[in-house]
Design a protein around this motif. Sequence first.
Motif, PDB file in Angstrom:
ATOM      1  N   ALA A 131      -4.585  10.497  43.404  1.00  0.00           N
ATOM      2  CA  ALA A 131      -4.071  11.575  44.257  1.00  0.00           C
ATOM      3  C   ALA A 131      -2.784  12.154  43.668  1.00  0.00           C
ATOM      4  CB  ALA A 131      -3.829  11.068  45.676  1.00  0.00           C
ATOM      5  N   ASP A 132      -1.897  11.286  43.163  1.00  0.00           N
ATOM      6  CA  ASP A 132      -0.650  11.753  42.536  1.00  0.00           C
ATOM      7  C   ASP A 132      -0.944  12.639  41.326  1.00  0.00           C
ATOM      8  OD1 ASP A 132       1.019  10.429  44.329  1.00  0.00           O
ATOM      9  OD2 ASP A 132       1.326   8.698  43.011  1.00  0.00           O
ATOM     10  N   ARG A 133      -1.919  12.250  40.523  1.00  0.00           N
ATOM     11  CA  ARG A 133      -2.258  13.027  39.327  1.00  0.00           C
ATOM     12  C   ARG A 133      -2.753  14.419  39.692  1.00  0.00           C
ATOM     13  NH1 ARG A 133      -6.059   8.816  36.389  1.00  0.00           N
ATOM     14  NH2 ARG A 133      -6.627  10.615  35.107  1.00  0.00           N
ATOM     15  N   ILE A 134      -3.571  14.503  40.720  1.00  0.00           N
ATOM     16  CA  ILE A 134      -4.104  15.806  41.124  1.00  0.00           C
ATOM     17  C   ILE A 134      -2.994  16.681  41.694  1.00  0.00           C
ATOM     18  CG2 ILE A 134      -5.700  16.993  42.689  1.00  0.00           C
ATOM     19  CD1 ILE A 134      -7.571  14.532  42.340  1.00  0.00           C
ATOM     20  N   ARG A 135      -2.122  16.087  42.525  1.00  0.00           N
ATOM     21  CA  ARG A 135      -0.992  16.864  43.045  1.00  0.00           C
ATOM     22  C   ARG A 135      -0.099  17.341  41.905  1.00  0.00           C
ATOM     23  NH1 ARG A 135      -1.125  12.853  47.202  1.00  0.00           N
ATOM     24  NH2 ARG A 135       0.396  11.642  46.012  1.00  0.00           N
ATOM     25  N   GLY A 136       0.153  16.470  40.939  1.00  0.00           N
ATOM     26  CA  GLY A 136       0.993  16.825  39.803  1.00  0.00           C
ATOM     27  C   GLY A 136       0.382  17.930  38.961  1.00  0.00           C
ATOM     28  N   ALA A 137      -0.930  17.915  38.794  1.00  0.00           N
ATOM     29  CA  ALA A 137      -1.602  18.958  38.018  1.00  0.00           C
ATOM     30  C   ALA A 137      -1.463  20.310  38.704  1.00  0.00           C
ATOM     31  CB  ALA A 137      -3.070  18.607  37.819  1.00  0.00           C
ATOM     32  N   GLN A 138      -1.441  20.320  40.033  1.00  0.00           N
ATOM     33  CA  GLN A 138      -1.249  21.580  40.746  1.00  0.00           C
ATOM     34  C   GLN A 138       0.150  22.122  40.510  1.00  0.00           C
ATOM     35  OE1 GLN A 138      -2.902  21.747  44.877  1.00  0.00           O
ATOM     36  NE2 GLN A 138      -3.191  19.575  44.415  1.00  0.00           N
ATOM     37  N   THR A 139       1.141  21.251  40.542  1.00  0.00           N
ATOM     38  CA  THR A 139       2.519  21.666  40.308  1.00  0.00           C
ATOM     39  C   THR A 139       2.659  22.244  38.907  1.00  0.00           C
ATOM     40  OG1 THR A 139       3.315  19.969  41.813  1.00  0.00           O
ATOM     41  CG2 THR A 139       4.914  20.881  40.271  1.00  0.00           C
ATOM     42  N   SER A 140       2.067  21.577  37.920  1.00  0.00           N
ATOM     43  CA  SER A 140       2.111  22.069  36.536  1.00  0.00           C
ATOM     44  C   SER A 140       1.445  23.436  36.425  1.00  0.00           C
ATOM     45  CB  SER A 140       1.405  21.090  35.601  1.00  0.00           C
ATOM     46  OG  SER A 140       2.093  19.874  35.558  1.00  0.00           O
ATOM     47  N   ALA A 141       0.303  23.591  37.093  1.00  0.00           N
ATOM     48  CA  ALA A 141      -0.405  24.868  37.040  1.00  0.00           C
ATOM     49  C   ALA A 141       0.432  25.979  37.664  1.00  0.00           C
ATOM     50  CB  ALA A 141      -1.757  24.760  37.753  1.00  0.00           C
ATOM     51  N   LEU A 142       1.127  25.663  38.760  1.00  0.00           N
ATOM     52  CA  LEU A 142       1.986  26.656  39.404  1.00  0.00           C
ATOM     53  C   LEU A 142       3.135  27.060  38.483  1.00  0.00           C
ATOM     54  CD1 LEU A 142       2.147  25.273  43.039  1.00  0.00           C
ATOM     55  CD2 LEU A 142       0.929  27.300  42.248  1.00  0.00           C
ATOM     56  N   GLU A 143       3.712  26.076  37.820  1.00  0.00           N
ATOM     57  CA  GLU A 143       4.821  26.352  36.897  1.00  0.00           C
ATOM     58  C   GLU A 143       4.358  27.195  35.706  1.00  0.00           C
ATOM     59  OE1 GLU A 143       7.267  22.258  37.922  1.00  0.00           O
ATOM     60  OE2 GLU A 143       6.243  22.439  35.993  1.00  0.00           O
ATOM     61  N   ASP A 144       3.073  27.028  35.324  1.00  0.00           N
ATOM     62  CA  ASP A 144       2.505  27.811  34.216  1.00  0.00           C
ATOM     63  C   ASP A 144       1.976  29.168  34.679  1.00  0.00           C
ATOM     64  OD1 ASP A 144       3.069  25.693  32.526  1.00  0.00           O
ATOM     65  OD2 ASP A 144       1.025  24.885  32.563  1.00  0.00           O
ATOM     66  N   GLY A 145       2.131  29.477  35.982  1.00  0.00           N
ATOM     67  CA  GLY A 145       1.687  30.762  36.509  1.00  0.00           C
ATOM     68  C   GLY A 145       0.197  30.877  36.724  1.00  0.00           C
ATOM     69  N   LEU A 146      -0.503  29.733  36.913  1.00  0.00           N
ATOM     70  CA  LEU A 146      -1.951  29.767  37.085  1.00  0.00           C
ATOM     71  C   LEU A 146      -2.392  29.783  38.541  1.00  0.00           C
ATOM     72  CD1 LEU A 146      -2.993  27.188  34.341  1.00  0.00           C
ATOM     73  CD2 LEU A 146      -3.001  29.691  34.221  1.00  0.00           C
ATOM     74  N   GLY A 147      -1.559  30.112  39.444  1.00  0.00           N
ATOM     75  CA  GLY A 147      -1.936  30.150  40.852  1.00  0.00           C
ATOM     76  C   GLY A 147      -0.698  30.283  41.710  1.00  0.00           C
ATOM     77  N   SER A 148      -0.912  30.279  43.002  1.00  0.00           N
ATOM     78  CA  SER A 148       0.229  30.371  43.913  1.00  0.00           C
ATOM     79  C   SER A 148       0.064  29.378  45.028  1.00  0.00           C
ATOM     80  CB  SER A 148       0.315  31.794  44.480  1.00  0.00           C
ATOM     81  OG  SER A 148      -0.841  32.085  45.216  1.00  0.00           O
ATOM     82  N   VAL A 149       1.168  29.050  45.657  1.00  0.00           N
ATOM     83  CA  VAL A 149       1.160  28.101  46.763  1.00  0.00           C
ATOM     84  C   VAL A 149       0.836  28.830  48.033  1.00  0.00           C
ATOM     85  CG1 VAL A 149       2.547  26.477  48.090  1.00  0.00           C
ATOM     86  CG2 VAL A 149       2.815  26.608  45.636  1.00  0.00           C
TER      87      VAL A 149
END
Length: 149
Positions: A131-149
């Motif tokens: 679960a931590d890995r998946i949450r972390g991947a979302q944060t990384s994707a947001l920082e890379d501009g691949l989506g929004s919260v």
Amino acid sequence: MNDPNCVFCQIVLGRRPAHIVLESALALAFLDARPVFPGHSLLVPRDHHETLGDLPAPLVSELFVDGQRLARAVETAMGADGSFVAMNNRVSQSVPHFHVHVVPRRRKDGLRGFFWPRQKYENDEEMASVADRIRGAQTSALEDGLGSV
């Protein structure tokens, strides 16, 4: 609007434990307790709707934006080659609350058709780590501009 007898509504309301991997205004995703492969997640609308056809039209697009974000995060977090994204409407729907399965896939992983051999996480710590890995991947994707919260 929630159904007090629905397992997924209980998770949404925080009355039943789950390893949450995505939260948005309209949806919640958590690890499947009996995954096909580690990282297998379920995306559910916060309100109780039984099938895709029951979802209000405005919710469909928002839910699938979350689904797109979740699929990217699961693939990244689990080092997968791709993902299997699916839903059932009534038939084979183990919980009568609309949900989207996001399953990480690897080439030659043994998954054939719709015969899903289930497995268990070794323990709660392994489940929490995934679960931590998946949450972390979302944060990384947001920082890379691949989506929004």
